[in-house]
Scaffold this active site. Structure first.
Site, mmCIF file in Angstrom:
data_model
loop_
_atom_site.group_PDB
_atom_site.id
_atom_site.type_symbol
_atom_site.label_atom_id
_atom_site.label_comp_id
_atom_site.label_asym_id
_atom_site.label_seq_id
_atom_site.Cartn_x
_atom_site.Cartn_y
_atom_site.Cartn_z
ATOM 1 N N GLY A 44 0.786 -1.246 0.000
ATOM 2 C CA GLY A 44 0.000 0.000 0.000
ATOM 3 C C GLY A 44 0.812 1.288 0.000
ATOM 4 C CE1 TYR A 159 -5.892 -0.473 10.638
ATOM 5 C CE2 TYR A 159 -6.984 0.744 12.379
ATOM 6 C CZ TYR A 159 -6.165 0.713 11.283
ATOM 7 O OH TYR A 159 -5.614 1.888 10.826
ATOM 8 C CG HIS A 216 2.329 11.182 10.914
ATOM 9 N ND1 HIS A 216 1.036 11.088 10.481
ATOM 10 C CD2 HIS A 216 2.880 12.200 10.215
ATOM 11 C CE1 HIS A 216 0.825 12.018 9.578
ATOM 12 N NE2 HIS A 216 1.927 12.718 9.386
ATOM 13 N N GLY A 219 5.430 12.485 16.410
ATOM 14 C CA GLY A 219 6.839 12.203 16.123
ATOM 15 C C GLY A 219 7.542 13.382 15.473
ATOM 16 C CG HIS A 278 -2.554 14.395 12.493
ATOM 17 N ND1 HIS A 278 -2.154 13.200 13.009
ATOM 18 C CD2 HIS A 278 -2.720 14.188 11.157
ATOM 19 C CE1 HIS A 278 -2.075 12.303 12.032
ATOM 20 N NE2 HIS A 278 -2.427 12.877 10.909
ATOM 21 C CD GLN A 400 4.195 19.247 8.299
ATOM 22 O OE1 GLN A 400 4.755 18.339 8.862
ATOM 23 N NE2 GLN A 400 3.147 19.045 7.533
HETATM 24 N N1 NDP Z 1 -1.331 6.938 3.056
HETATM 25 C C1 NDP Z 1 -1.059 7.877 3.954
HETATM 26 O O1 NDP Z 1 -0.438 8.900 3.666
HETATM 27 C C2 NDP Z 1 -1.501 7.699 5.375
HETATM 28 C C3 NDP Z 1 -2.217 6.585 5.779
HETATM 29 N N2 NDP Z 1 -2.577 6.426 7.085
HETATM 30 C C4 NDP Z 1 -3.307 5.236 7.531
HETATM 31 O O2 NDP Z 1 -2.520 4.075 7.255
HETATM 32 C C5 NDP Z 1 -3.332 2.982 6.905
HETATM 33 C C6 NDP Z 1 -2.915 2.469 5.533
HETATM 34 O O3 NDP Z 1 -3.076 3.518 4.593
HETATM 35 P P1 NDP Z 1 -2.747 3.346 3.034
HETATM 36 O O4 NDP Z 1 -1.448 2.680 2.870
HETATM 37 O O5 NDP Z 1 -2.983 4.660 2.437
HETATM 38 O O6 NDP Z 1 -3.879 2.345 2.575
HETATM 39 P P2 NDP Z 1 -4.046 1.583 1.187
HETATM 40 O O7 NDP Z 1 -5.400 1.892 0.693
HETATM 41 O O8 NDP Z 1 -2.898 1.794 0.286
HETATM 42 O O9 NDP Z 1 -4.099 0.071 1.709
HETATM 43 C C7 NDP Z 1 -2.967 -0.672 2.144
HETATM 44 C C8 NDP Z 1 -3.083 -2.100 1.627
HETATM 45 O O10 NDP Z 1 -4.212 -2.713 2.247
HETATM 46 C C9 NDP Z 1 -4.843 -3.601 1.339
HETATM 47 N N3 NDP Z 1 -6.245 -3.178 1.187
HETATM 48 C C10 NDP Z 1 -6.739 -2.070 0.610
HETATM 49 N N4 NDP Z 1 -8.072 -2.017 0.702
HETATM 50 C C11 NDP Z 1 -8.445 -3.125 1.347
HETATM 51 C C12 NDP Z 1 -9.703 -3.652 1.765
HETATM 52 N N5 NDP Z 1 -10.839 -3.009 1.517
HETATM 53 N N6 NDP Z 1 -9.715 -4.811 2.427
HETATM 54 C C13 NDP Z 1 -8.573 -5.456 2.696
HETATM 55 N N7 NDP Z 1 -7.369 -5.000 2.317
HETATM 56 C C14 NDP Z 1 -7.295 -3.857 1.672
HETATM 57 C C15 NDP Z 1 -4.109 -3.476 0.011
HETATM 58 O O11 NDP Z 1 -3.194 -4.559 -0.077
HETATM 59 P P3 NDP Z 1 -3.544 -5.944 -0.772
HETATM 60 O O12 NDP Z 1 -4.723 -5.757 -1.632
HETATM 61 O O13 NDP Z 1 -2.289 -6.278 -1.517
HETATM 62 O O14 NDP Z 1 -3.776 -6.848 0.378
HETATM 63 C C16 NDP Z 1 -3.340 -2.186 0.137
HETATM 64 O O15 NDP Z 1 -2.142 -2.219 -0.585
HETATM 65 C C17 NDP Z 1 -4.772 3.505 6.949
HETATM 66 O O16 NDP Z 1 -5.302 3.205 8.200
HETATM 67 C C18 NDP Z 1 -4.608 5.005 6.777
HETATM 68 O O17 NDP Z 1 -5.651 5.720 7.331
HETATM 69 C C19 NDP Z 1 -2.221 7.334 8.036
HETATM 70 C C20 NDP Z 1 -1.510 8.455 7.710
HETATM 71 C C21 NDP Z 1 -1.124 8.759 6.363
HETATM 72 O O1 LIG Z 2 -2.531 11.567 8.466
HETATM 73 C C1 LIG Z 2 -2.520 12.285 7.497
HETATM 74 O O2 LIG Z 2 -1.521 13.185 7.363
HETATM 75 C C2 LIG Z 2 -1.190 13.713 6.092
HETATM 76 C C3 LIG Z 2 -0.305 14.923 6.355
HETATM 77 O O3 LIG Z 2 0.851 14.521 7.019
HETATM 78 P P1 LIG Z 2 2.120 15.467 7.019
HETATM 79 O O4 LIG Z 2 3.082 14.770 7.916
HETATM 80 O O5 LIG Z 2 2.577 15.562 5.606
HETATM 81 O O6 LIG Z 2 1.680 16.791 7.543
HETATM 82 C C4 LIG Z 2 -2.420 14.104 5.314
HETATM 83 O O7 LIG Z 2 -2.037 14.474 4.009
HETATM 84 C C5 LIG Z 2 -3.363 12.929 5.252
HETATM 85 O O8 LIG Z 2 -4.585 13.333 4.653
HETATM 86 C C6 LIG Z 2 -3.671 12.388 6.625
HETATM 87 O O9 LIG Z 2 -4.359 11.141 6.515
#
Ligand code: NDP
Ligand SMILES: O=C1O[C@H](COP(=O)(O)O)[C@@H](O)[C@H](O)[C@H]1O
Length: 519
Positions: A44, A159, A216, A219, A278, A400
């Site tokens: 992801g 989760y 985050h 951090g 945040h 930032q």
């Molecule tokens: N992306 C960001 O910048 C941030 C994300 N987060 C949090 O981190 C977590 C992951 O985010 P992110 O990486 O963007 O998520 P993604 O949508 O990229 O999902 C991560 C992986 O989970 C699997 N997945 C996606 N959708 C589903 C589904 N419906 N059911 C089961 N598996 C699924 C997929 O892997 P596969 O299909 O290969 O199993 C995918 O590659 C979330 O809780 C998000 O809120 C927090 C802060 C910032």
């Molecule tokens: O958790 C999240 O944070 C990012 C922003 O993070 P930053 O460290 O670049 O300030 C935000 O873009 C995203 O929507 C949110 O899920």
């Protein structure tokens, strides 16, 4: 034998420790077993952009040693180890990466193995467990002393099944100084009930000390500096209260919209995405009382108290916005009522803060990207300089980009006349700490999870108190009782937000232009 022992001691001293490195927090058991870090959702967005790069940085600085750590990527997508490594490589190698660093990247990538499986299948998690065990045996780790860190870079919908699978198939086998820890990303639930439900179910699977709810923002360098700033500087102690402070703003602005994450965002909105977690965490550090000590529980006790003192948010003190074109995203509902912008006033009902508005502002697709805290002081009583037009003292902490803190001051305008002008006293990190690389938030927090330090993670009661503040408002928005105002992409957001700021007593400094320092 004696010289071998000596060599071991010297090497241990040279190696950056995985134990908490300073006297700020406490650590306990001797940890000798090998470390397995399992990134679930390895295919992801978060994993490739943040988790693996943070692990690489820890490796590069010697916090993860190739003789004891192994990293497993896990997801449903079918791919080979090399395919996962190739995906990650692109996020580790930059234009200016030197050949030595490229070699480091290759060595790091060799520590990664990919396991494909479902999120609710015992069989898949048993295969994962076998892979982890094979690594542990290869390092001659005594069963029970191994350390297993599961990082859930996954959508919240999975989760619970994933935690169940870990609990029943992949735990560290017995208690010989080893451990199993689980890092859970936000959002933790969608409102008070769903969050409490999730917490209760996770609580049946893991003890609180095994759960690391990551936010985050905790951090970030200047967020971590907040307690030092407030409680180690005599200058601030007597001023930090309702007698001197007129208002506090905590602001997150982003130029990008929700592109690529529209489906997720439309379900959550800016309040759940940024403000409830945040910005509220930042508010806690700005507003809490001095903790008894820097022990994680003492700090979190104070954060909970301040959260519990926040009053219900009044509808008159909220402005919601949605940028033009947001619903053009095919993953967003055409009639979406989801706010991409919000300004609201939180009021803390306690002795220190009664009457001081805490203005929380967050928005996407705005005219700039930054996150900052602005503490605006009250006017000087009995002003003999008639300098009101120059504005108030304001202490700005820019989280930032380009970490900085500066105090806007009124000074005598240089020259023959006795008149005043607004200027500043500042600390600009890029200038003051030229040779220091400021660590990425995720890097620091992952290191904390390995060290077992929960200070910068969200405790269950803290989370509950945070949802209690926002749930009634979120329900009103979800039911369509409050509508976001349209605003143009690249603007400051709805004009009504600035009007709300003024109503809350924020005084803009007119005519002041900040001149960035040059090196
Ligand atoms: N992306 C960001 O910048 C941030 C994300 N987060 C949090 O981190 C977590 C992951 O985010 P992110 O990486 O963007 O998520 P993604 O949508 O990229 O999902 C991560 C992986 O989970 C699997 N997945 C996606 N959708 C589903 C589904 N419906 N059911 C089961 N598996 C699924 C997929 O892997 P596969 O299909 O290969 O199993 C995918 O590659 C979330 O809780 C998000 O809120 C927090 C802060 C910032
Ligand atoms: O958790 C999240 O944070 C990012 C922003 O993070 P930053 O460290 O670049 O300030 C935000 O873009 C995203 O929507 C949110 O899920």
């Amino acid at each position: 034998m004696a010289s071998a022992k000596l060599k071991e001691v010297v090497e241990t001293e040279k190696k950056p420790s995985l134990k908490t490195s300073d006297s700020f927090s406490e650590m306990s058991v001797a940890e000798t077993g090998c470390l397995s870090i399992i990134v679930l959702g390895a295919s992801g967005d978060l994993a490739k952009k943040k988790t693996f790069p943070a692990l690489y940085n820890l490796y590069r600085q010697g916090f993860l040693q190739s003789n004891e750590v192994h990293i497993f990527g896990y997801a449903r997508s079918k791919m080979s180890d090399d395919e996962l490594r190739d995906r990650i490589r692109g996020y580790l190698i930059k234009k200016d990466t030197s050949p030595e660093q490229s070699e480091d990247v290759s060595k790091f990538l060799q520590l990664i193995k990919y396991v494909s499986g479902n999120y609710d299948s015992d069989e898949s998690f048993q295969s994962l467990d076998k892979e982890i065990l094979a690594h542990e045996f290869s390092k001659n780790t005594q069963e029970g002393s191994s350390r297993r860190l599961f990082y859930l870079a996954l959508p919240p919908s999975v989760y619970l099944p994933v935690c169940r699978m870990i609990r029943f198939n992949c735990m560290n086998k017995s208690d010989l100084g080893g451990w199993t820890r689980v890092v859970v990303e936000k959002p933790f639930g969608k409102d008070l009930d769903t969050s409490e439900d999730l917490s209760a179910q996770l609580g049946e699977l893991f003890e609180e000390k095994q759960i690391y709810r990551i936010d985050h923002y905790l951090g970030k360098e200047l967020v971590q500096n907040m307690l030092v700033l407030r409680f180690a500087n005599r200058l601030f102690l007597p001023l930090w209260n309702r007698d001197n402070i007129a208002n506090v703003q905590i602001v997150f602005r982003e130029q990008i919209g929700t592109e690529g994450r529209g489906g997720y965002f439309d379900e959550y909105g800016i309040i759940r995405d940024i403000i409830q977690n945040h910005l509220l965490q930042v508010l806690c550090l700005v507003a809490m009382e001095k903790p008894v000590s820097l022990k994680p529980e003492h700090i979190r006790d104070e954060k909970v108290k301040v959260l519990q003192s926040v009053m219900p948010i009044s509808d008159e003190e909220i402005v919601l916005g949605q940028y033009d074109g947001y619903t053009a995203d095919p993953t967003v509902s055409d009639h979406s009522n989801t706010p991409t912008f919000a300004t609201m006033i939180l009021r803390i009902h306690n002795e220190r803060w009664e009457g001081v508005p805490f203005i929380m502002k967050a928005g996407k697709a705005l005219n700039s990207s930054k996150a900052e805290i602005r503490v605006q002081f009250k006017d000087v009583p009995g002003d003999i300089f008639k300098c009101k037009e120059h504005g108030r003292n304001e202490f700005v902490i820019r989280l930032q980009p380009k970490e900085a803190m500066y105090m806007k001051l009124t000074v005598k305008r240089p020259g023959l006349d006795m008149s005043t002008i607004q200027s500043e006293l500042g600390l600009f990190y890029g200038q003051r700490y030229q040779n220091v690389a400021i660590p990425e938030a995720y890097e620091r927090l992952i290191l904390d999870t390995i060290r077992g330090d929960q200070q910068h993670f969200v405790r269950r009661d803290e989370l509950k108190a945070a949802w209690e503040i926002f749930t009634p408002l979120l329900h009103r928005i979800d039911e369509g009782k409050m509508k976001p105002l349209p605003y143009s992409r690249g603007s400051r957001g709805p004009i009504e937000a600035d009007e709300l700021l003024e109503k809350a007593g924020y005084l803009k400094t007119h005519g002041y232009i900040w001149i960035p320092p040059t090196l």
